[in-house]
Design an enzyme around this catalytic site. Structure first.
Site, PDB file in Angstrom:
ATOM      1  N   THR A  78       0.892  -1.162   0.000  1.00  0.00           N
ATOM      2  CA  THR A  78       0.000   0.000   0.000  1.00  0.00           C
ATOM      3  C   THR A  78       0.925   1.205   0.000  1.00  0.00           C
ATOM      4  O   THR A  78       2.019   1.143   0.587  1.00  0.00           O
ATOM      5  CB  THR A  78      -0.937   0.036   1.225  1.00  0.00           C
ATOM      6  OG1 THR A  78      -0.144   0.211   2.397  1.00  0.00           O
ATOM      7  CG2 THR A  78      -1.755  -1.246   1.378  1.00  0.00           C
ATOM      8  N   HIS A  79       0.539   2.270  -0.671  1.00  0.00           N
ATOM      9  CA  HIS A  79       1.407   3.440  -0.852  1.00  0.00           C
ATOM     10  C   HIS A  79       2.741   3.053  -1.499  1.00  0.00           C
ATOM     11  O   HIS A  79       3.751   3.721  -1.274  1.00  0.00           O
ATOM     12  CB  HIS A  79       1.700   4.159   0.470  1.00  0.00           C
ATOM     13  CG  HIS A  79       0.483   4.461   1.288  1.00  0.00           C
ATOM     14  ND1 HIS A  79      -0.131   5.695   1.299  1.00  0.00           N
ATOM     15  CD2 HIS A  79      -0.262   3.669   2.105  1.00  0.00           C
ATOM     16  CE1 HIS A  79      -1.185   5.661   2.101  1.00  0.00           C
ATOM     17  NE2 HIS A  79      -1.292   4.435   2.589  1.00  0.00           N
ATOM     18  N   ASN A  98      12.874  -3.598 -21.818  1.00  0.00           N
ATOM     19  CA  ASN A  98      11.851  -2.620 -21.413  1.00  0.00           C
ATOM     20  C   ASN A  98      10.441  -3.195 -21.560  1.00  0.00           C
ATOM     21  O   ASN A  98      10.126  -3.823 -22.567  1.00  0.00           O
ATOM     22  CB  ASN A  98      11.983  -1.350 -22.263  1.00  0.00           C
ATOM     23  CG  ASN A  98      13.295  -0.626 -22.025  1.00  0.00           C
ATOM     24  OD1 ASN A  98      13.828  -0.661 -20.910  1.00  0.00           O
ATOM     25  ND2 ASN A  98      13.825   0.001 -23.056  1.00  0.00           N
ATOM     26  N   SER A 151      16.823  -1.459 -25.814  1.00  0.00           N
ATOM     27  CA  SER A 151      17.256  -0.074 -25.947  1.00  0.00           C
ATOM     28  C   SER A 151      18.248   0.030 -27.093  1.00  0.00           C
ATOM     29  O   SER A 151      19.040  -0.886 -27.313  1.00  0.00           O
ATOM     30  CB  SER A 151      17.908   0.376 -24.643  1.00  0.00           C
ATOM     31  OG  SER A 151      18.782   1.462 -24.876  1.00  0.00           O
ATOM     32  N   LYS A 199      19.249  -3.556 -21.495  1.00  0.00           N
ATOM     33  CA  LYS A 199      17.865  -3.238 -21.158  1.00  0.00           C
ATOM     34  C   LYS A 199      16.845  -4.189 -21.760  1.00  0.00           C
ATOM     35  O   LYS A 199      16.979  -4.654 -22.872  1.00  0.00           O
ATOM     36  CB  LYS A 199      17.541  -1.825 -21.652  1.00  0.00           C
ATOM     37  CG  LYS A 199      18.368  -0.751 -20.968  1.00  0.00           C
ATOM     38  CD  LYS A 199      17.698  -0.250 -19.726  1.00  0.00           C
ATOM     39  CE  LYS A 199      16.739   0.826 -20.147  1.00  0.00           C
ATOM     40  NZ  LYS A 199      15.764   1.177 -19.241  1.00  0.00           N
ATOM     41  N   LYS A 217     -18.019   9.771 -33.856  1.00  0.00           N
ATOM     42  CA  LYS A 217     -17.507   8.507 -34.397  1.00  0.00           C
ATOM     43  C   LYS A 217     -16.023   8.276 -34.174  1.00  0.00           C
ATOM     44  O   LYS A 217     -15.616   7.174 -33.807  1.00  0.00           O
ATOM     45  CB  LYS A 217     -17.821   8.433 -35.893  1.00  0.00           C
ATOM     46  CG  LYS A 217     -19.302   8.277 -36.139  1.00  0.00           C
ATOM     47  CD  LYS A 217     -19.651   8.393 -37.599  1.00  0.00           C
ATOM     48  CE  LYS A 217     -21.098   8.795 -37.729  1.00  0.00           C
ATOM     49  NZ  LYS A 217     -21.411  10.117 -37.094  1.00  0.00           N
ATOM     50  N   GLU A 234       3.763  -0.505 -20.492  1.00  0.00           N
ATOM     51  CA  GLU A 234       3.780   0.962 -20.428  1.00  0.00           C
ATOM     52  C   GLU A 234       2.734   1.545 -21.368  1.00  0.00           C
ATOM     53  O   GLU A 234       2.057   2.527 -21.050  1.00  0.00           O
ATOM     54  CB  GLU A 234       5.167   1.487 -20.807  1.00  0.00           C
ATOM     55  CG  GLU A 234       6.251   1.072 -19.828  1.00  0.00           C
ATOM     56  CD  GLU A 234       7.634   1.316 -20.418  1.00  0.00           C
ATOM     57  OE1 GLU A 234       8.156   2.424 -20.243  1.00  0.00           O
ATOM     58  OE2 GLU A 234       8.173   0.408 -21.070  1.00  0.00           O
ATOM     59  N   GLN A 276     -21.684  14.460 -35.582  1.00  0.00           N
ATOM     60  CA  GLN A 276     -20.783  13.687 -36.445  1.00  0.00           C
ATOM     61  C   GLN A 276     -19.458  13.402 -35.728  1.00  0.00           C
ATOM     62  O   GLN A 276     -18.750  12.466 -36.077  1.00  0.00           O
ATOM     63  CB  GLN A 276     -20.539  14.471 -37.743  1.00  0.00           C
ATOM     64  CG  GLN A 276     -19.634  13.768 -38.733  1.00  0.00           C
ATOM     65  CD  GLN A 276     -19.676  14.435 -40.103  1.00  0.00           C
ATOM     66  OE1 GLN A 276     -20.655  14.311 -40.820  1.00  0.00           O
ATOM     67  NE2 GLN A 276     -18.620  15.150 -40.454  1.00  0.00           N
ATOM     68  N   TYR A 331     -31.006  16.714 -34.232  1.00  0.00           N
ATOM     69  CA  TYR A 331     -29.699  16.444 -34.819  1.00  0.00           C
ATOM     70  C   TYR A 331     -28.965  17.746 -35.046  1.00  0.00           C
ATOM     71  O   TYR A 331     -29.532  18.722 -35.539  1.00  0.00           O
ATOM     72  CB  TYR A 331     -29.836  15.700 -36.165  1.00  0.00           C
ATOM     73  CG  TYR A 331     -28.475  15.450 -36.798  1.00  0.00           C
ATOM     74  CD1 TYR A 331     -27.716  14.340 -36.438  1.00  0.00           C
ATOM     75  CD2 TYR A 331     -27.928  16.350 -37.709  1.00  0.00           C
ATOM     76  CE1 TYR A 331     -26.445  14.131 -36.967  1.00  0.00           C
ATOM     77  CE2 TYR A 331     -26.664  16.153 -38.247  1.00  0.00           C
ATOM     78  CZ  TYR A 331     -25.926  15.043 -37.878  1.00  0.00           C
ATOM     79  OH  TYR A 331     -24.669  14.837 -38.399  1.00  0.00           O
TER      80      TYR A 331
END
Ligand code: ARG
Length: 459
Positions: free
Chosen positions: A154-155, A284, A276, A282, A324, A289, A321, A316
């Site tokens: 927690t935290h 990643n 990377s 690395k 969408k 993400e 429009q 209307y």
């Protein structure tokens, strides 16, 4: 060809056409538009507006258009303002002037509202399956690691031990609620505006309930003016997508942290990670993400549409429009994010030894406070006493288990030699056997309930 040219003497400015045309995105509604037109042709034939031959002729033309669209041979023209114009133009090319009768008693206002609802009804099963895909991956991981424990946070701070299966399932239930919400939204999508015409209702003697059912809707809408302006269902879907994505983002956030070498609790499969260009070591967690980040985009889509709708007058308005692009983007983005999440979770490697190494015995401080409380010390007092023990252990750089009984007894005579028995991860887990708790027995029951949800497939 324009659907509204008669009143105009001048031409549309080029930039105005580029600004106002919606074909680039509403061509997705093509199949729904053909279906809506087939249903309308049938309805106005039944109403005596079209002869049987005219009805059949329009029907043939529409079916041909549907084939052309499916094969990719439908030729859109630069003059096609939107999908409705394109299909009506093509129908005219195929069947001649009788095509011009199809729009009798109908407006693009009820047409587009019908199309968009049909489109959404088509997408819902795929979205449902994609959510299920993530849930299945979570359940499979929970099943694969029955006894593994790790710190719960927690935290962002270590709090109490948890079963890893409990953590996996904690991401199952939000998605279950998302599916419930989706089926509730579906009920409000499955209402047919066709027959509302421009705003006041068609003057033709149409059986709107029959039209609605022929198109797969549950029923016809109750107010024509409302039906052409109602985009509540789009807002609900955008909110649904944003919330579902935020559930994925929480899952992703934990896994991003846990895949860092400092934690090393999990490792992403190569299929869901990237490297990377400069730092060769690395790996990643890009998949996670991006899942986390796209939730922001979906929230943006929701806010964008609500902002368009706020303050619009009745009926209307062309503003509508703008419903969408956010809708298509949110549904596409979410569906892909769900598939990536299912893959990333399903192929995740778990490192139980790294999790065990992180189970510092300070995570058991609550157990010790509960122990004192069980011996009659008020919990607030017990909390304070154990806090002092924690402070002492931290000062000495040792664990709670390493403090002697004398130390404990100097804090309170309520401590006995059996205190060390509660300083045990398995004991701490086992005590939480309440419904919904993290004890192995409770998690096994929870897992069974999750499996039942997956088995009881209703759509
Ligand atoms: N392209 C329009 C839309 O998406 C279709 C409806 C046009 N209606 C109108 N009265 N201009 O909203």
């Amino acid at each position: 060809m324009k659907l509204w040219g008669g009143r105009f003497a001048g031409n549309t400015a080029e930039e105005m056409a580029a600004f106002g045309d919606s074909l680039s995105f509403d061509r997705r509604l093509a199949d729904a538009d053909v279906r809506g037109s087939l249903a309308w042709a049938e309805a106005i034939t039944a109403a005596g507006v079209l002869t049987a031959e005219e009805g059949a002729c329009i029907r043939e033309g529409l079916l041909r258009i549907r084939r052309e669209l499916a094969e990719g041979s439908f030729a859109f023209q630069p003059s096609d303002e939107d999908i409705h114009t394109a299909i009506e133009r093509r129908l005219g090319e195929l069947v001649g002037p009788v095509a011009g009768k199809l729009h009798t008693g109908r407006s693009r206002n009820d047409q587009v509202a019908t199309d968009l609802r049909l489109y959404v009804l088509d997408r819902i099963p795929g979205l449902h399956r994609a959510v299920r895909g993530v849930q299945e991956a979570l359940v499979a991981q929970a099943e694969a690691h029955p006894g593994v424990a790790l710190p719960g946070y927690t935290h962002g701070q270590p709090a109490q031990p948890l079963l890893l299966a409990h953590w996996f399932l904690s991401h199952f239930w939000p998605l279950e609620r998302d599916l419930e919400r989706l089926s509730e939204i579906r009920r409000r999508v499955a209402i047919c505006p066709l027959g509302s015409a421009a705003l006041a209702g068609t003057p033709l003697p149409i059986d709107r309930e029959a039209v609605a059912r022929a198109l797969g809707f549950d029923r016809a809408s109750d107010n024509s003016l409302d039906a052409v302006a109602d985009r509540d269902f789009v807002v609900e879907l955008l909110a649904w997508a944003a919330l579902t994505a935020s559930h994925l983002s929480r899952l992703a956030a934990d896994l991003v942290t846990w895949s860092a070498p400092e934690y090393g609790f999990v490792e992403l499969d190569d299929a869901y990670a990237t490297g990377s260009s400069i730092m060769p070591q690395k790996k990643n967690p890009d998949s996670l993400e991006l899942i986390r980040a796209r939730a922001g985009r979906l929230l943006g889509n929701l806010v964008a549409l609500l902002t368009v709708l706020k303050g619009l007058p009745s009926g209307y308005n062309k503003d509508l429009q703008e419903d969408k692009e956010p809708l298509f983007d949110s549904l596409d983005t979410l569906e892909l994010a769900l598939k990536v999440a299912a893959g990333a979770v399903g192929t995740l490697s778990v490192r139980p030894e790294r999790m065990a190494a992180a189970l510092d015995d300070l995570l058991l401080a609550t157990e010790l406070a509960d122990y004192l409380a069980g011996r009659g010390v008020p919990f607030r007092k017990a909390h304070d006493l154990v806090g002092q023990a924690v402070r002492l252990a931290l000062q000495r750089g040792v664990g709670l288990r390493d403090l002697s009984l004398e130390h404990y007894r100097s804090l309170s005579p309520a401590f006995g030699a059996d205190l060390y028995e509660v300083l045990d991860v398995d004991a701490a887990l086992a005590r939480r056997r309440v419904h919904g708790g993290t004890a192995p027995s409770a998690v096994a029951a929870q897992l069974q309930r999750a499996r039942e949800c997956l088995a009881a497939e209703s759509g």
